[in-house]
Scaffold this active site. Structure first.
Site, PDB file in Angstrom:
ATOM      1  N   GLU A   1      52.067  11.144 103.192  1.00 30.31           N
ATOM      2  CA  GLU A   1      51.258  11.482 102.016  1.00 30.31           C
ATOM      3  C   GLU A   1      50.248  12.596 102.295  1.00 30.31           C
ATOM      4  OE1 GLU A   1      48.789   8.340 100.443  1.00 30.31           O
ATOM      5  OE2 GLU A   1      48.405   7.557 102.439  1.00 30.31           O
TER       6      GLU A   1
ATOM      7  N   LYS B   1      51.151   6.936 105.584  1.00 29.12           N
ATOM      8  CA  LYS B   1      49.951   7.739 105.874  1.00 29.12           C
ATOM      9  C   LYS B   1      50.350   9.148 106.257  1.00 29.12           C
ATOM     10  CE  LYS B   1      47.497   6.085 104.756  1.00 29.12           C
ATOM     11  NZ  LYS B   1      46.951   5.131 103.895  1.00 29.12           N
TER      12      LYS B   1
ATOM     13  N   GLY C   1      43.681   7.371  80.716  1.00 29.55           N
ATOM     14  CA  GLY C   1      44.615   6.326  80.313  1.00 29.55           C
ATOM     15  C   GLY C   1      45.745   6.898  79.490  1.00 29.55           C
TER      16      GLY C   1
ATOM     17  N   TRP D   1      44.541  14.545  85.362  1.00 31.87           N
ATOM     18  CA  TRP D   1      45.720  14.370  86.214  1.00 31.87           C
ATOM     19  C   TRP D   1      46.886  14.198  85.243  1.00 31.87           C
ATOM     20  CZ3 TRP D   1      48.937  10.055  87.811  1.00 31.87           C
ATOM     21  CH2 TRP D   1      49.640  10.295  89.004  1.00 31.87           C
TER      22      TRP D   1
ATOM     23  N   ARG E   1      39.435  11.759  93.081  1.00 30.31           N
ATOM     24  CA  ARG E   1      40.398  10.939  92.351  1.00 30.31           C
ATOM     25  C   ARG E   1      41.722  11.679  92.149  1.00 30.31           C
ATOM     26  NH1 ARG E   1      37.701   6.878  88.984  1.00 30.31           N
ATOM     27  NH2 ARG E   1      39.315   7.108  87.427  1.00 30.31           N
TER      28      ARG E   1
ATOM     29  N   CYS F   1      42.531  10.824  86.301  1.00 27.51           N
ATOM     30  CA  CYS F   1      41.537  11.569  85.519  1.00 27.51           C
ATOM     31  C   CYS F   1      40.119  11.038  85.770  1.00 27.51           C
ATOM     32  CB  CYS F   1      41.823  11.424  84.030  1.00 27.51           C
ATOM     33  SG  CYS F   1      43.493  11.916  83.586  1.00 27.51           S
TER      34      CYS F   1
ATOM     35  N   LYS G   1      43.607   8.973  93.690  1.00 28.52           N
ATOM     36  CA  LYS G   1      43.007   7.852  94.408  1.00 28.52           C
ATOM     37  C   LYS G   1      43.254   6.540  93.696  1.00 28.52           C
ATOM     38  CE  LYS G   1      40.527   5.792  97.498  1.00 28.52           C
ATOM     39  NZ  LYS G   1      41.259   5.497  98.749  1.00 28.52           N
TER      40      LYS G   1
ATOM     41  N   GLU H   1      53.088   1.349 106.923  1.00 29.05           N
ATOM     42  CA  GLU H   1      51.818   1.984 106.589  1.00 29.05           C
ATOM     43  C   GLU H   1      51.654   3.311 107.341  1.00 29.05           C
ATOM     44  OE1 GLU H   1      49.817   1.939 104.411  1.00 29.05           O
ATOM     45  OE2 GLU H   1      47.935   2.741 105.131  1.00 29.05           O
TER      46      GLU H   1
ATOM     47  N   HIS I   1      72.574   0.539 111.524  1.00 26.41           N
ATOM     48  CA  HIS I   1      73.474   0.219 110.411  1.00 26.41           C
ATOM     49  C   HIS I   1      73.600   1.410 109.459  1.00 26.41           C
ATOM     50  CE1 HIS I   1      73.952  -3.872 111.748  1.00 26.41           C
ATOM     51  NE2 HIS I   1      72.646  -3.930 111.940  1.00 26.41           N
TER      52      HIS I   1
HETATM   53  C1  F6R Z   1      47.932   5.280 100.210  1.00 30.49           C
HETATM   54  C2  F6R Z   1      47.189   4.742  99.094  1.00 30.49           C
HETATM   55  C3  F6R Z   1      47.941   4.140  97.968  1.00 30.49           C
HETATM   56  C4  F6R Z   1      47.197   2.898  97.450  1.00 30.49           C
HETATM   57  C5  F6R Z   1      47.888   2.369  96.187  1.00 30.49           C
HETATM   58  C6  F6R Z   1      47.200   1.123  95.677  1.00 30.49           C
HETATM   59  O1  F6R Z   1      47.078   5.794 101.184  1.00 30.49           O
HETATM   60  O2  F6R Z   1      45.985   4.791  99.077  1.00 30.49           O
HETATM   61  O3  F6R Z   1      49.255   3.831  98.327  1.00 30.49           O
HETATM   62  O4  F6R Z   1      47.201   1.930  98.460  1.00 30.49           O
HETATM   63  O5  F6R Z   1      47.869   3.348  95.198  1.00 30.49           O
HETATM   64  O6  F6R Z   1      45.866   1.371  95.380  1.00 30.49           O
HETATM   65  P1  F6R Z   1      44.833   0.200  95.220  1.00 30.49           P
HETATM   66  O7  F6R Z   1      44.693  -0.465  96.568  1.00 30.49           O
HETATM   67  O8  F6R Z   1      43.571   0.849  94.765  1.00 30.49           O
HETATM   68  O9  F6R Z   1      45.406  -0.755  94.214  1.00 30.49           O
END
Ligand code: F6R
Length: 608
Positions: A488, A485, A102, A75, A27, A2, A603, A481, A504
């Site tokens: 997502e 990427k 929150g 959100w 966000r 949010c 985000k 990673e 396995h």
């Molecule tokens: C993936 C991504 C998320 C963040 C995770 C932690 O591209 O951005 O997996 O890495 O939500 O976020 P932070 O680093 O802000 O704690």
């Protein structure tokens, strides 16, 4: 997650609020709304879906008069992403409107109590209890009313409140959820994120937990949790507006990928001195390090994947045991962590709820904590014993890129630094690694220069419904990673597998045409990974190899190859990751996905 904005001044509030909400779109959200005080009392407008819907409803804010108001992008947590559940929520008497980030943990009990007292609810949200509590406690004194209300709330929240009896006043309350005040000339603002403020003012005040503020166009008073007036110093934000905008790129994600050489320079250069690494402000004495029994790294998502790289580097160089734990798991286990444990907490935003909770748990157990954080003065930056900033600059795209690579860079330097302090690395090797780290921005640039070829490969492989990334050791950490990427932002199912583990069970899923992206950048494990490539090819897989430049043999093992710039074996994760970020980006783009705002994602995940 949010987003909150608030404005009080002399110009029409609704367009200012919409502009602020636009800057918070990154966000992630699924509905939006605003409330402005005018001659009709409190006027609200809310819409589910994209912000454009709210803009259309209000004629870009022009339909709503009034110079003081609050806005929100929601959100969904409690209740579906509908118009009724969108914020602001208004009290039954229409006197108060509230926006909230929150979770109010005791909302069910409060809702029951308020319902018994005759208040009616029009949404499924936890937030609506706040509006009704404000009405219940209102006695003509806004400050006291807010304090009485807040005293009833449990959980984490940032609140923005307006009251029709005080037509030019905004109330901002912070408890474990970020809220920042922007100090303007004849106008005051608040927002959950500085990105929404910097086009209006660079002078900001960070509220601490429990603090709240009453704001009018020409006055601002901040109070501590007991209601005593406090003086807060404004900080100057030097992020440029352009830095928070796309700078000519089609997407923030591409811009941020391209910014990585500079972001890495910012993270690395101030920390390399001669043949060694220096960290200003790192509270780790030689004596404490010698008594350290182990390291725990904890984080979420990509930051956790950076931690997996960090584990291999620290174990290899420092010869101390390292565990990496997903923060949402660590917080509920009974982990072996004590005063001799070094806990490294990694977070781009510094506001991830699970990571904050894991940090608090580790502190409770007496651990020494070091945060690796991008956002200055964020909760984790302030709570950890020491903080090592990644200095990547603002990251807007939901999928992290420069946030991740700068985390890896800082972890690499930390591994070298600790190995040196512990006397586990000789001078020559230390100097060699330091030179290698210094060259990472340039290697990253060379990886970026392959942009055109990666885009062609992405177009070729964009139609796979499901694929695998395989690799061993550090290559495997990079696979984690790269796979995240891709999935997502492109919504393509992909899994990262330790190459030797595939047989396995999972190899049953390898069939004719299945794409396997095989990372084979570790010389000592090359033959093993090559064997795994042959295993999947024998079952019909198409293989896209990722290999070190000059590795001609991979041309015979794989169907296509991405060659990555050569670096010291311990420093390969960054040059390997960058082309795979580009691959994910171009696959998502070719498939018409909303790259910067992938569905269902936020985000900054500030709820559990
Ligand atoms: C993936 C991504 C998320 C963040 C995770 C932690 O591209 O951005 O997996 O890495 O939500 O976020 P932070 O680093 O802000 O704690």
């Amino acid at each position: 997650m949010c987003g909150i904005v608030g404005f009080t001044g002399t110009e029409r509030a609704a367009p200012v609020l919409l502009e602020g909400l636009k800057r918070l779109e990154y966000r992630g959200y699924d509905s939006a709304g605003l409330a402005v005080i005018n001659d009709n009392g409190i006027e609200t407008a809310r819409a589910s879906g994209r912000l454009e819907n709210l803009c259309a409803l209000t004629d870009n804010g022009e339909k709503i008069s009034g110079v003081c108001g609050i806005g929100h992008t929601r959100w969904a947590t409690h209740g579906a992403p509908t118009e009724l559940n969108a914020h602001p929520h208004v009290s039954n008497d229409g006197r108060f409107a509230v926006v909230h980030n929150g979770i109010i943990e005791n909302y069910a009990a409060l809702r029951e109590e308020l319902t018994k007292k005759g208040y009616s609810f029009s949404s499924d949200t936890d937030t609506e209890v706040v509006a009704h509590l404000l009405e219940m406690y209102f006695n003509g004194d806004l400050k006291k009313t807010v304090m009485k209300t807040v005293a009833r709330l449990e959980g984490s929240y940032a609140l923005g409140i307006v009251c029709s009896e005080f037509p030019d006043t905004l109330v901002a309350v912070r408890c474990a959820s970020p809220l920042i005040i922007g100090v303007g000339a004849g106008a005051e603002y608040f927002a959950s994120d500085v990105t929404a403020l910097i086009c209006h003012t660079r002078s900001v005040i960070y509220l601490e937990d429990g603090e709240f503020a009453l704001m009018k166009p020409d006055s601002l008073t901040v109070y501590d949790p007991a209601g005593r007036e406090i003086q807060k110093k404004a900080s100057h934000i030097d992020w440029s507006v352009e830095a928070a905008e796309k700078g000519g790129y089609e997407h923030f994600m591409l811009k941020e990928i391209m910014e990585q050489p500079n972001a890495l320079r910012a993270a690395i250069e101030p920390r390399l001195k001669g043949d060694g690494v220096v960290f200003d402000g790192l509270d780790l004495s030689d004596e404490w390090l010698r008594e350290m029994t182990g390291v725990v790294i904890t984080a979420c998502g990509s930051a956790y994947h950076a931690g997996c790289v960090g584990r291999d580097l620290i174990e290899s160089l420092c010869r101390v045991p390292v565990r990496v734990e997903v923060a949402s798991e660590l917080r509920y286990r009974d982990p072996i962590i004590d005063a001799h444990t070094l806990v490294i907490i990694i977070s781009q935003s510094g506001e991830t709820a699970d990571t904050i909770a894991a940090l608090n748990e580790c502190k409770r157990r007496g651990a020494k904590t070091v945060g690796i954080v991008n956002v200055v003065d964020s909760t984790i930056a302030k709570s950890a014993d020491s903080v090592l900033y990644t200095w990547a600059g603002p990251e807007i795209a939901v999928a992290t890129t420069k946030g991740y690579t700068t985390q890896v860079a800082v972890l690499t330097m930390l591994a070298v630094y600790m190995a040196d302090k512990l006397g586990r690395i000789d001078e020559n090797r230390c100097a060699e690694l330091v030179r290698g780290i210094a060259s990472l921005p340039e290697r990253c640039q060379r990886a970026i220069d392959m942009n055109g070829r990666i885009e062609r490969l992405a177009r070729k492989y964009k139609d796979n419904a499901s694929l695998f990334f395989i690799g061993r050791n550090l290559d495997y950490a990079v696979c984690l990673e790269a796979s995240l990427k891709l999935k997502e932002i492109s919504y393509i199912h992909s899994e990262a597998y330790a190459a030797g583990e595939l047989k396995h069970g999972t190899i049953a899923l390898i069939e004719e045409g299945r794409l396997v992206i095989a990372l084979a950048c570790r010389k000592e494990l090359y033959e093993k990974t090559a064997g795994n490539i042959r295993e999947v090819k024998a079952r019909g897989a198409r293989v896209l190899g990722v290999a070190v430049e000059g590795d001609r043999r991979m041309l015979t093992e794989a169907d296509d190859v991405i060659f990555v710039p050569r670096a010291d074996p311990l420093l390969m994760p960054i040059p390997e990751t960058v082309p795979l970020q580009l691959f994910a980006y171009y696959v998502a783009k070719a498939n018409g996905c909303d790259v910067d705002k992938p569905k269902n994602l936020a985000k900054s995940v500030t709820v559990e």
